[in-house]
Design a protein around this motif. Structure first.
Motif, PDB file in Angstrom:
ATOM      1  N   ASP A 199      -2.906  37.040 -90.513  1.00  0.00           N
ATOM      2  CA  ASP A 199      -4.127  36.790 -91.283  1.00  0.00           C
ATOM      3  C   ASP A 199      -5.080  35.831 -90.584  1.00  0.00           C
ATOM      4  O   ASP A 199      -6.304  35.948 -90.732  1.00  0.00           O
ATOM      5  CB  ASP A 199      -3.772  36.207 -92.660  1.00  0.00           C
ATOM      6  CG  ASP A 199      -3.260  37.250 -93.628  1.00  0.00           C
ATOM      7  OD1 ASP A 199      -3.462  38.454 -93.361  1.00  0.00           O
ATOM      8  OD2 ASP A 199      -2.646  36.869 -94.643  1.00  0.00           O
ATOM      9  N   HIS A 200      -4.552  34.873 -89.826  1.00  0.00           N
ATOM     10  CA  HIS A 200      -5.397  33.778 -89.340  1.00  0.00           C
ATOM     11  C   HIS A 200      -5.584  33.732 -87.825  1.00  0.00           C
ATOM     12  O   HIS A 200      -6.333  32.874 -87.342  1.00  0.00           O
ATOM     13  CB  HIS A 200      -4.819  32.441 -89.823  1.00  0.00           C
ATOM     14  CG  HIS A 200      -4.772  32.312 -91.325  1.00  0.00           C
ATOM     15  ND1 HIS A 200      -5.906  32.067 -92.084  1.00  0.00           N
ATOM     16  CD2 HIS A 200      -3.746  32.428 -92.206  1.00  0.00           C
ATOM     17  CE1 HIS A 200      -5.573  32.010 -93.366  1.00  0.00           C
ATOM     18  NE2 HIS A 200      -4.265  32.235 -93.465  1.00  0.00           N
ATOM     19  N   THR A 233      -1.175  39.576 -99.369  1.00  0.00           N
ATOM     20  CA  THR A 233      -0.051  40.403 -99.817  1.00  0.00           C
ATOM     21  C   THR A 233       0.243  41.507 -98.805  1.00  0.00           C
ATOM     22  O   THR A 233       1.408  41.806 -98.517  1.00  0.00           O
ATOM     23  CB  THR A 233      -0.370  41.015-101.191  1.00  0.00           C
ATOM     24  OG1 THR A 233      -0.636  39.971-102.128  1.00  0.00           O
ATOM     25  CG2 THR A 233       0.794  41.855-101.689  1.00  0.00           C
ATOM     26  N   THR A 234      -0.826  42.091 -98.243  1.00  0.00           N
ATOM     27  CA  THR A 234      -0.630  43.170 -97.276  1.00  0.00           C
ATOM     28  C   THR A 234       0.123  42.690 -96.040  1.00  0.00           C
ATOM     29  O   THR A 234       1.097  43.309 -95.597  1.00  0.00           O
ATOM     30  CB  THR A 234      -1.990  43.752 -96.839  1.00  0.00           C
ATOM     31  OG1 THR A 234      -2.684  44.240 -97.997  1.00  0.00           O
ATOM     32  CG2 THR A 234      -1.795  44.882 -95.837  1.00  0.00           C
ATOM     33  N   ASP A 266       3.756  41.911 -96.968  1.00  0.00           N
ATOM     34  CA  ASP A 266       4.565  43.125 -97.163  1.00  0.00           C
ATOM     35  C   ASP A 266       4.932  43.756 -95.821  1.00  0.00           C
ATOM     36  O   ASP A 266       6.066  44.209 -95.612  1.00  0.00           O
ATOM     37  CB  ASP A 266       3.802  44.134 -98.022  1.00  0.00           C
ATOM     38  CG  ASP A 266       3.717  43.703 -99.480  1.00  0.00           C
ATOM     39  OD1 ASP A 266       4.448  42.772 -99.868  1.00  0.00           O
ATOM     40  OD2 ASP A 266       2.893  44.286-100.220  1.00  0.00           O
ATOM     41  N   GLU A 267       3.964  43.794 -94.898  1.00  0.00           N
ATOM     42  CA  GLU A 267       4.235  44.401 -93.597  1.00  0.00           C
ATOM     43  C   GLU A 267       5.196  43.543 -92.774  1.00  0.00           C
ATOM     44  O   GLU A 267       6.038  44.068 -92.043  1.00  0.00           O
ATOM     45  CB  GLU A 267       2.933  44.636 -92.842  1.00  0.00           C
ATOM     46  CG  GLU A 267       2.066  45.708 -93.490  1.00  0.00           C
ATOM     47  CD  GLU A 267       0.960  46.196 -92.561  1.00  0.00           C
ATOM     48  OE1 GLU A 267       1.019  45.903 -91.355  1.00  0.00           O
ATOM     49  OE2 GLU A 267       0.054  46.884 -93.062  1.00  0.00           O
ATOM     50  N   ALA A 268       5.069  42.214 -92.883  1.00  0.00           N
ATOM     51  CA  ALA A 268       6.015  41.335 -92.203  1.00  0.00           C
ATOM     52  C   ALA A 268       7.415  41.510 -92.778  1.00  0.00           C
ATOM     53  O   ALA A 268       8.405  41.542 -92.036  1.00  0.00           O
ATOM     54  CB  ALA A 268       5.566  39.881 -92.326  1.00  0.00           C
ATOM     55  N   GLU A 269       7.486  41.624 -94.108  1.00  0.00           N
ATOM     56  CA  GLU A 269       8.776  41.837 -94.772  1.00  0.00           C
ATOM     57  C   GLU A 269       9.416  43.147 -94.299  1.00  0.00           C
ATOM     58  O   GLU A 269      10.605  43.204 -93.978  1.00  0.00           O
ATOM     59  CB  GLU A 269       8.578  41.874 -96.286  1.00  0.00           C
ATOM     60  CG  GLU A 269       9.847  42.112 -97.088  1.00  0.00           C
ATOM     61  CD  GLU A 269      10.779  40.925 -97.055  1.00  0.00           C
ATOM     62  OE1 GLU A 269      11.989  41.133 -96.809  1.00  0.00           O
ATOM     63  OE2 GLU A 269      10.310  39.794 -97.264  1.00  0.00           O
ATOM     64  N   ALA A 270       8.593  44.194 -94.226  1.00  0.00           N
ATOM     65  CA  ALA A 270       9.111  45.492 -93.787  1.00  0.00           C
ATOM     66  C   ALA A 270       9.569  45.435 -92.335  1.00  0.00           C
ATOM     67  O   ALA A 270      10.614  45.991 -91.964  1.00  0.00           O
ATOM     68  CB  ALA A 270       8.038  46.570 -93.955  1.00  0.00           C
TER      69      ALA A 270
END
Length: 708
Positions: A247-248, A499-500, A503-507
């Motif tokens: 994100d950053h 959130t996006t 979620d992608e990091a989690e996946a």
């Protein structure tokens, strides 16, 4: 104005003319402290130690001094530098000033002879060498004495590496002692570093002047970095830290570096960030030399937003980088100060962000375990070399000493400089000279490392100025509040993640599966241990699978908790059982039968793992890689391959269930070999060999984890 004053003024005028040629600016002038160092070297022919911040202009000192000394007929300057990228930038800068500079390092072997000819012909003003060259037998015996006899100035860059009190001690640097001892009277010496506290400074100064006759000039300046804005973002999980980067990263000024603590993390993080649309690449000590150069050029040219790198990345002095992000904390404030110093050169504003993790301490502990070996192992090494009578290669020596290759090589380099051993063509030999084990010093160095780790933890939690904290750790007497960091109110860092991205990091992190590459060659010199194995392993085990590495950002955390030495034995946790199912579904191995590697420390865990795999794959457990000699410790010999093969061979034997043996055993079957973790790989390799000898058609291993 008297003659002496006029002479000094004339020399300074010539020095500033050289500076203008070096930097390509007509208005460039030397600062007084730079002139003090140059005067000590080029006029007074003294030895000097310069401890100044990155970007202060240390390289200008030795290039200008070189030009002045060469104009008076002095020999070439020899610069010992560990950073290949810095070498390349130094050569380019020297050429702009009309200084003929060349380098000898591991990436230009084909040029060594022409370079040696040019040195002999007086065509070289500056020779840059990597510290590893100093310990090469041919270079040490043939080139080094000639350089010592003819050089006009010796420069030791990154001089903190000389000291085992320094955060980045390198045994190859110890060979510089030989250079210093062999220098003719009156040859100036310059040591430079940006990261030395008072203890390291005193140690290096003492090594520059062991007899107290050289009047070493020590110049310590302010270590403030006016362009850096330091901050810490504390996030609880690896997924959140990856998401924060996604994100950053684009918000950070210009191009920069994302530092990671392990090679595996650089690859994992770079892959994730590319999937999120960022132009990044992984960089580590395992990156090929030509690729390293291309990546460095891409970073400098802004063709990538960041290199995701280990500490192997050290940029040159004319790199302009807008940010450094550390994904994981280095083990000391001094090491951290060096890494953040890669940013903010040539720019007024650079952002430095630290994203610490709980698992950082595990990685610190691993690197701390590589410290100088205990005395009995050193004595064992010296005895083995003495008894051999002929030189022993490091590989052959491994079979006689329980140390891994890296640690053994490091120890031998120290012993070489101390005069107890000698590196020769064909390996190492004992000199027979007496050698004392400085246990007190090694203990105090280890204690200093522990204090540094605690100081790094204190840095994370401090509410004081962060730049003040780092400068204070470096014993900077001018340490003061910076007004620029997050604690001073000069930097605001958001800890929010989308959130996006989360979620992608989690996946990405939750997707398990690491390939287990089979061992393909037996260790050399096993015959000296009475083991008749050599050459290719035939047939080898097939490529196996593990859920994750212990150092991985995703499942690594759960595996570290499960496999800690003090963790209670028990069944496979449900989350890891699900991860194993995912691995199997992706992998789809052919399995007719299962053999389990017995564990003395985690019998419930491995039995439960094998039972679960048996039920899921509908394949019977038909035997055990059984412990038949429990007097051999589980990890015995793990420090090197030959010793490990010998220990595993004594400890284990393949035992098949009687019913299975009666029906043909594993003859013609595809066998899944199950263990909790793979460390060296030799236990699974020997188990696979035993299964092949018993008639198995194929053997593939599966483990929960990869790691130590």
């Amino acid at each position: 104005m008297d003659t002496e004053t006029t002479t000094a003024a004339d020399v300074r005028a010539r020095a500033e003319a050289q500076l203008r040629a070096l930097v390509g600016r007509d208005d460039a002038v030397l600062r007084d402290d730079q002139w003090t160092a140059i005067e000590a070297l080029a006029v007074d022919r003294r030895r000097a130690l310069v401890v100044q911040r990155t970007g202060w202009g240390k390289s200008a000192v030795y290039f200008v001094a070189t030009a002045l000394l060469r104009a008076e007929g002095a020999g070439p300057t020899v610069i010992v530098s560990p950073l290949l990228a810095l070498m390349r930038n130094q050569i380019a800068a020297a050429e702009r000033a009309g200084i003929r500079a060349v380098t000898i390092n591991s990436t230009n072997i084909e040029q060594w002879e022409p370079i040696n000819d040019a040195i002999r012909g007086g065509e070289v003003d500056v020779l840059l060498v990597s510290p590893e060259r100093l310990n090469n037998p041919g270079f040490r015996d043939e080139v080094l004495p000639r350089l010592a006899a003819t050089c006009g100035l010796l420069v030791v860059d990154e001089a903190h590496c000389i000291s085992d009190w320094g955060h980045d001690f390198r045994p190859d640097y110890r060979r510089i002692r030989t250079l210093l001892e062999d220098l003719p009277e009156g040859i100036p010496v310059l040591a430079t570093t940006a990261t030395a506290n008072a203890r390291v400074t005193a140690d290096v100064a003492e090594q520059l002047d062991p007899d107290g006759h050289q009047r070493v000039l020590v110049l310590r300046g302010s270590l403030d970095r006016e362009s850096l804005r330091l901050g810490v973002v504390r996030l609880r999980t690896p997924q959140q830290r990856l998401a924060w980067l996604a994100d950053h990263l684009a918000e950070q000024p210009g191009s920069g570096i994302v530092y990671c603590l392990t090679v595996a993390a650089t690859q994992e993080v770079a892959d994730y960030l590319r999937s999120r649309g960022h132009a990044v690449a992984a960089y580590s000590g395992q990156t090929e030399a030509t690729e390293r150069l291309a990546l460095e050029e891409d970073l400098l040219a802004g063709r990538v937003k960041a290199l995701v790198a280990t500490s192997a990345l050290g940029m040159g002095f004319d790199a302009t980088l807008g940010f450094v992000v550390n994904l994981g904390a280095p083990s000391s404030p001094v090491a951290y100060y060096q890494q953040v110093g890669r940013a903010g050169r040539g720019t007024d504003d650079a952002t430095v962000v630290l994203l610490p993790a709980v698992e950082d301490r595990d990685i610190w502990h691993y690197f701390a375990s590589l410290a100088f070996p205990r005395e009995e192992l050193v004595r064992q090494t010296l005895a083995a070399l003495s008894e051999a009578g002929t030189p022993l290669s490091t590989a052959a020596l491994e079979t006689r000493v329980e140390l891994n290759r890296t640690r053994l090589e490091t120890m031998l380099k120290v012993l070489d400089v101390d005069g107890a051993v000698r590196r020769v063509r064909g390996g190492w030999e004992a000199t027979g000279q007496p050698w004392a084990y400085d246990e007190e010093r090694y203990r105090r160095v280890a204690e200093a490392r522990e204090r540094e780790q605690q100081a790094m933890l204190d840095y994370l939690g401090t509410d004081r100025c962060r730049m003040w904290f780092l400068r204070d750790q470096l014993d900077d007497p001018e340490a003061a509040e910076c007004g620029r960091c997050d604690n001073c109110g000069g930097l605001t860092l958001s800890a929010t993640v989308s959130t996006t991205a989360l979620d992608e990091a989690e996946a990405r992190l939750s997707r398990p599966g690491v390939a287990l590459e089979p061992r393909k060659m037996w260790p050399t010199a096993l015959t000296t241990l009475g083991i008749g194995l050599k050459g290719k392993i035939a047939p080898p085990a097939g490529e196996g699978r593990a859920i994750a590495r212990l150092t991985d950002l995703g499942h690594g955390q759960a595996l570290r908790a499960l496999l800690r030495p003090d963790a209670a034995d028990g069944p496979v946790p449900e989350a890891l059982a699900r991860a194993m199912v995912t691995v199997l579904d992706d992998w789809r191995p052919r399995v007719d039968a299962i053999v389990v590697a017995e564990s003395a420390t985690r019998p419930v865990l491995v039995t439960d793992l094998a039972g679960g795999l048996s039920r899921y794959l509908q394949a019977p457990v038909v035997g055990r890689w059984a412990i038949v000699d429990p007097t051999v410790a589980p990890s015995q010999g793990a420090a090197n391959s030959a010793q490990r093969v010998a220990a595993v061979g004594r400890r284990h034997r393949l035992l098949l269930d009687p019913d299975t043996e009666a029906s043909g055993g594993v003859q013609g079957r595809d066998v899944l070999l199950v263990d909790d973790q793979v460390v060296t790989g030799w236990s699974l390799t020997l188990a696979a060999r035993a299964l092949h000898e018993a008639g198995a058609a194929s053997v593939v291993p599966v483990t929960l984890a990869v790691g130590g």
